[in-house]
Design a protein around this motif. Structure first.
Motif, PDB file in Angstrom:
ATOM      1  N   GLN A 144       0.811  -1.220   0.000  1.00  0.00           N
ATOM      2  CA  GLN A 144       0.000   0.000   0.000  1.00  0.00           C
ATOM      3  C   GLN A 144       0.846   1.272   0.000  1.00  0.00           C
ATOM      4  O   GLN A 144       0.443   2.289  -0.551  1.00  0.00           O
ATOM      5  CB  GLN A 144      -0.945  -0.034   1.207  1.00  0.00           C
ATOM      6  N   GLN A 145       2.039   1.211   0.590  1.00  0.00           N
ATOM      7  CA  GLN A 145       2.883   2.396   0.694  1.00  0.00           C
ATOM      8  C   GLN A 145       3.856   2.568  -0.469  1.00  0.00           C
ATOM      9  O   GLN A 145       4.319   3.674  -0.734  1.00  0.00           O
ATOM     10  CB  GLN A 145       3.675   2.348   2.004  1.00  0.00           C
ATOM     11  N   ASN A 146       4.156   1.483  -1.185  1.00  0.00           N
ATOM     12  CA  ASN A 146       5.220   1.538  -2.189  1.00  0.00           C
ATOM     13  C   ASN A 146       4.810   1.125  -3.598  1.00  0.00           C
ATOM     14  O   ASN A 146       5.670   1.064  -4.481  1.00  0.00           O
ATOM     15  CB  ASN A 146       6.391   0.656  -1.739  1.00  0.00           C
ATOM     16  N   THR A 147       3.540   0.830  -3.811  1.00  0.00           N
ATOM     17  CA  THR A 147       3.094   0.449  -5.150  1.00  0.00           C
ATOM     18  C   THR A 147       1.816   1.218  -5.500  1.00  0.00           C
ATOM     19  O   THR A 147       1.288   1.957  -4.678  1.00  0.00           O
ATOM     20  CB  THR A 147       2.817  -1.070  -5.237  1.00  0.00           C
ATOM     21  N   HIS A 148       1.338   0.997  -6.706  1.00  0.00           N
ATOM     22  CA  HIS A 148       0.128   1.667  -7.170  1.00  0.00           C
ATOM     23  C   HIS A 148      -1.035   0.686  -7.263  1.00  0.00           C
ATOM     24  O   HIS A 148      -1.900   0.811  -8.135  1.00  0.00           O
ATOM     25  CB  HIS A 148       0.367   2.323  -8.530  1.00  0.00           C
ATOM     26  N   MET A 149      -1.076  -0.289  -6.369  1.00  0.00           N
ATOM     27  CA  MET A 149      -2.170  -1.244  -6.353  1.00  0.00           C
ATOM     28  C   MET A 149      -3.469  -0.527  -5.988  1.00  0.00           C
ATOM     29  O   MET A 149      -3.502   0.310  -5.077  1.00  0.00           O
ATOM     30  CB  MET A 149      -1.908  -2.364  -5.344  1.00  0.00           C
ATOM     31  N   THR A 150      -4.549  -0.848  -6.687  1.00  0.00           N
ATOM     32  CA  THR A 150      -5.826  -0.198  -6.414  1.00  0.00           C
ATOM     33  C   THR A 150      -6.696  -1.017  -5.477  1.00  0.00           C
ATOM     34  O   THR A 150      -7.670  -0.508  -4.931  1.00  0.00           O
ATOM     35  CB  THR A 150      -6.602   0.026  -7.726  1.00  0.00           C
ATOM     36  N   GLU A 151      -6.359  -2.278  -5.289  1.00  0.00           N
ATOM     37  CA  GLU A 151      -7.121  -3.139  -4.381  1.00  0.00           C
ATOM     38  C   GLU A 151      -6.183  -4.187  -3.823  1.00  0.00           C
ATOM     39  O   GLU A 151      -5.399  -4.803  -4.551  1.00  0.00           O
ATOM     40  CB  GLU A 151      -8.284  -3.828  -5.122  1.00  0.00           C
ATOM     41  N   THR A 152      -6.212  -4.396  -2.512  1.00  0.00           N
ATOM     42  CA  THR A 152      -5.407  -5.426  -1.870  1.00  0.00           C
ATOM     43  C   THR A 152      -6.303  -6.216  -0.930  1.00  0.00           C
ATOM     44  O   THR A 152      -6.944  -5.641  -0.059  1.00  0.00           O
ATOM     45  CB  THR A 152      -4.234  -4.825  -1.075  1.00  0.00           C
ATOM     46  N   MET A 153      -6.391  -7.531  -1.145  1.00  0.00           N
ATOM     47  CA  MET A 153      -7.223  -8.386  -0.319  1.00  0.00           C
ATOM     48  C   MET A 153      -6.371  -9.510   0.230  1.00  0.00           C
ATOM     49  O   MET A 153      -5.658 -10.170  -0.535  1.00  0.00           O
ATOM     50  CB  MET A 153      -8.370  -8.964  -1.140  1.00  0.00           C
ATOM     51  N   SER A 154      -6.385  -9.724   1.536  1.00  0.00           N
ATOM     52  CA  SER A 154      -5.564 -10.773   2.121  1.00  0.00           C
ATOM     53  C   SER A 154      -6.347 -11.541   3.168  1.00  0.00           C
ATOM     54  O   SER A 154      -7.264 -11.010   3.798  1.00  0.00           O
ATOM     55  CB  SER A 154      -4.306 -10.165   2.750  1.00  0.00           C
ATOM     56  N   TYR A 155      -6.000 -12.808   3.316  1.00  0.00           N
ATOM     57  CA  TYR A 155      -6.600 -13.601   4.388  1.00  0.00           C
ATOM     58  C   TYR A 155      -5.705 -14.783   4.713  1.00  0.00           C
ATOM     59  O   TYR A 155      -4.899 -15.223   3.906  1.00  0.00           O
ATOM     60  CB  TYR A 155      -8.015 -14.068   4.037  1.00  0.00           C
ATOM     61  N   SER A 156      -5.861 -15.303   5.917  1.00  0.00           N
ATOM     62  CA  SER A 156      -5.075 -16.441   6.367  1.00  0.00           C
ATOM     63  C   SER A 156      -5.750 -17.736   5.949  1.00  0.00           C
ATOM     64  O   SER A 156      -6.976 -17.838   5.915  1.00  0.00           O
ATOM     65  CB  SER A 156      -4.925 -16.413   7.890  1.00  0.00           C
ATOM     66  N   SER A 157      -4.934 -18.729   5.622  1.00  0.00           N
ATOM     67  CA  SER A 157      -5.426 -20.066   5.341  1.00  0.00           C
ATOM     68  C   SER A 157      -4.784 -21.013   6.344  1.00  0.00           C
ATOM     69  O   SER A 157      -3.987 -20.613   7.184  1.00  0.00           O
ATOM     70  CB  SER A 157      -5.062 -20.485   3.908  1.00  0.00           C
ATOM     71  N   GLU A 158      -5.110 -22.286   6.263  1.00  0.00           N
ATOM     72  CA  GLU A 158      -4.551 -23.245   7.206  1.00  0.00           C
ATOM     73  C   GLU A 158      -3.035 -23.345   7.070  1.00  0.00           C
ATOM     74  O   GLU A 158      -2.326 -23.611   8.030  1.00  0.00           O
ATOM     75  CB  GLU A 158      -5.174 -24.628   6.977  1.00  0.00           C
ATOM     76  N   ASP A 159      -2.515 -23.152   5.885  1.00  0.00           N
ATOM     77  CA  ASP A 159      -1.095 -23.330   5.636  1.00  0.00           C
ATOM     78  C   ASP A 159      -0.298 -22.032   5.674  1.00  0.00           C
ATOM     79  O   ASP A 159       0.920 -22.048   5.787  1.00  0.00           O
ATOM     80  CB  ASP A 159      -0.876 -23.998   4.269  1.00  0.00           C
ATOM     81  N   GLY A 160      -0.949 -20.906   5.529  1.00  0.00           N
ATOM     82  CA  GLY A 160      -0.218 -19.648   5.485  1.00  0.00           C
ATOM     83  C   GLY A 160      -1.155 -18.503   5.208  1.00  0.00           C
ATOM     84  O   GLY A 160      -2.150 -18.320   5.889  1.00  0.00           O
ATOM     85  N   CYS A 161      -0.872 -17.740   4.158  1.00  0.00           N
ATOM     86  CA  CYS A 161      -1.730 -16.613   3.842  1.00  0.00           C
ATOM     87  C   CYS A 161      -1.689 -16.338   2.343  1.00  0.00           C
ATOM     88  O   CYS A 161      -0.729 -16.661   1.649  1.00  0.00           O
ATOM     89  CB  CYS A 161      -1.332 -15.376   4.629  1.00  0.00           C
ATOM     90  N   LEU A 162      -2.762 -15.739   1.870  1.00  0.00           N
ATOM     91  CA  LEU A 162      -2.896 -15.372   0.463  1.00  0.00           C
ATOM     92  C   LEU A 162      -3.171 -13.877   0.375  1.00  0.00           C
ATOM     93  O   LEU A 162      -3.923 -13.328   1.175  1.00  0.00           O
ATOM     94  CB  LEU A 162      -4.042 -16.136  -0.201  1.00  0.00           C
ATOM     95  N   ILE A 163      -2.556 -13.235  -0.617  1.00  0.00           N
ATOM     96  CA  ILE A 163      -2.779 -11.813  -0.856  1.00  0.00           C
ATOM     97  C   ILE A 163      -3.049 -11.627  -2.350  1.00  0.00           C
ATOM     98  O   ILE A 163      -2.256 -12.063  -3.191  1.00  0.00           O
ATOM     99  CB  ILE A 163      -1.561 -10.961  -0.450  1.00  0.00           C
ATOM    100  N   PHE A 164      -4.183 -10.999  -2.677  1.00  0.00           N
ATOM    101  CA  PHE A 164      -4.504 -10.654  -4.060  1.00  0.00           C
ATOM    102  C   PHE A 164      -4.334  -9.150  -4.219  1.00  0.00           C
ATOM    103  O   PHE A 164      -4.840  -8.367  -3.407  1.00  0.00           O
ATOM    104  CB  PHE A 164      -5.945 -11.030  -4.405  1.00  0.00           C
ATOM    105  N   CYS A 165      -3.629  -8.731  -5.280  1.00  0.00           N
ATOM    106  CA  CYS A 165      -3.386  -7.312  -5.536  1.00  0.00           C
ATOM    107  C   CYS A 165      -3.830  -6.974  -6.956  1.00  0.00           C
ATOM    108  O   CYS A 165      -3.506  -7.693  -7.900  1.00  0.00           O
ATOM    109  CB  CYS A 165      -1.903  -6.968  -5.399  1.00  0.00           C
ATOM    110  N   LEU A 166      -4.548  -5.888  -7.097  1.00  0.00           N
ATOM    111  CA  LEU A 166      -5.037  -5.447  -8.395  1.00  0.00           C
ATOM    112  C   LEU A 166      -4.227  -4.235  -8.840  1.00  0.00           C
ATOM    113  O   LEU A 166      -4.157  -3.235  -8.129  1.00  0.00           O
ATOM    114  CB  LEU A 166      -6.515  -5.083  -8.290  1.00  0.00           C
TER     115      LEU A 166
END
Length: 235
Positions: A144-166
């Motif tokens: 959020q501070q260093n890129t021009h992503m317009t949407e960032t969605m993240s959540y934890s899973s059983e094994d780790g975490c996933l982040i989607f960036c638009l």
């Protein structure tokens, strides 16, 4: 409505049916609009009811539709997410849909980036949750501070975490941004949050319109790229 490649994130469907006069196909296309009515019911209201219902459901990351035939009745149905993860995935789909509409209008491109941080170790649930929370926070803050992503969605899973960036804009710039995020992750000391745990990071990218013309196409494309690698990491 949802990408087929992803596991069922947990929607509940509610519907109501009747055996009335039905709704024509032409009317079905417009009855969810404001001040729209079907048939000869103009003296029964102003045509705002269904548009209000649709807006409420969409604000809760759901969807509504009608199935009908003339003289055979109608079925109105809607779906709503049952948990927070499902809400986030639905929000992502809607964000990608909006980006597609904007790209069509402006004749531009956008990319979807998927980041997976995997934690594989025999640790307590409390340690796992603490580690993934710290990792998610630090990566999303950097994005959020260093890129021009317009949407960032993240959540934890059983094994780790996933982040989607638009990322909206030039395709080559999106690839460069992906590499910058990858470099940040690889040099990040936060990946050593659990000293006795093994952590790994994977990143994938899907582009519009190269990889599809709908939100579901784009998300399915990125998932198709990621799932084989994720499965191999578990073998």
């Amino acid at each position: 409505f949802m990408p087929q490649i992803l596991p069922d994130p947990g929607f509940v469907e509610i519907s109501i049916s009747d055996n009335g006069v039905g709704i024509s196909l032409e009317d079905q296309k417009r009855i969810f609009g404001r001040f729209e009515q079907a048939g000869k019911t103009y003296d029964l209201g102003v045509g705002l009811g269904l548009s209000i219902v649709k807006k409420i459901i969409e604000n809760h990351y759901g969807d509504i539709w009608v199935e009908s035939e003339l003289d055979a009745g109608s079925r109105f149905a809607f779906i709503l997410p049952m948990n927070e993860k499902c809400q986030k995935i639905a929000r992502l789909v809607k964000a990608v849909d909006s980006a597609i509409e904007m790209a069509k209008t402006d004749r531009t491109f956008f990319s979807l980036i998927l980041i997976q941080i995997e934690i594989s170790a025999c640790v307590s649930a409390e340690q796992h949750d603490s580690a993934t929370s710290e990792i998610l926070t630090k990566i999303t803050d950097y994005i959020q501070q260093n890129t021009h992503m317009t949407e960032t969605m993240s959540y934890s899973s059983e094994d780790g975490c996933l982040i989607f960036c638009l990322y909206e804009g030039d395709k080559n710039a999106a690839a460069d941004t992906k590499e910058r995020i990858s470099s940040f992750i690889q040099r990040g000391e936060f990946l050593k949050t659990l000293s006795h745990a093994n952590t790994s990071a994977g990143m994938w990218i899907a582009k519009y319109p190269d990889d599809g013309g709908t939100a579901v196409d784009i998300i399915d494309a990125i998932a198709q790229s990621a799932i084989p690698q994720m499965a191999m990491n578990h073998d």
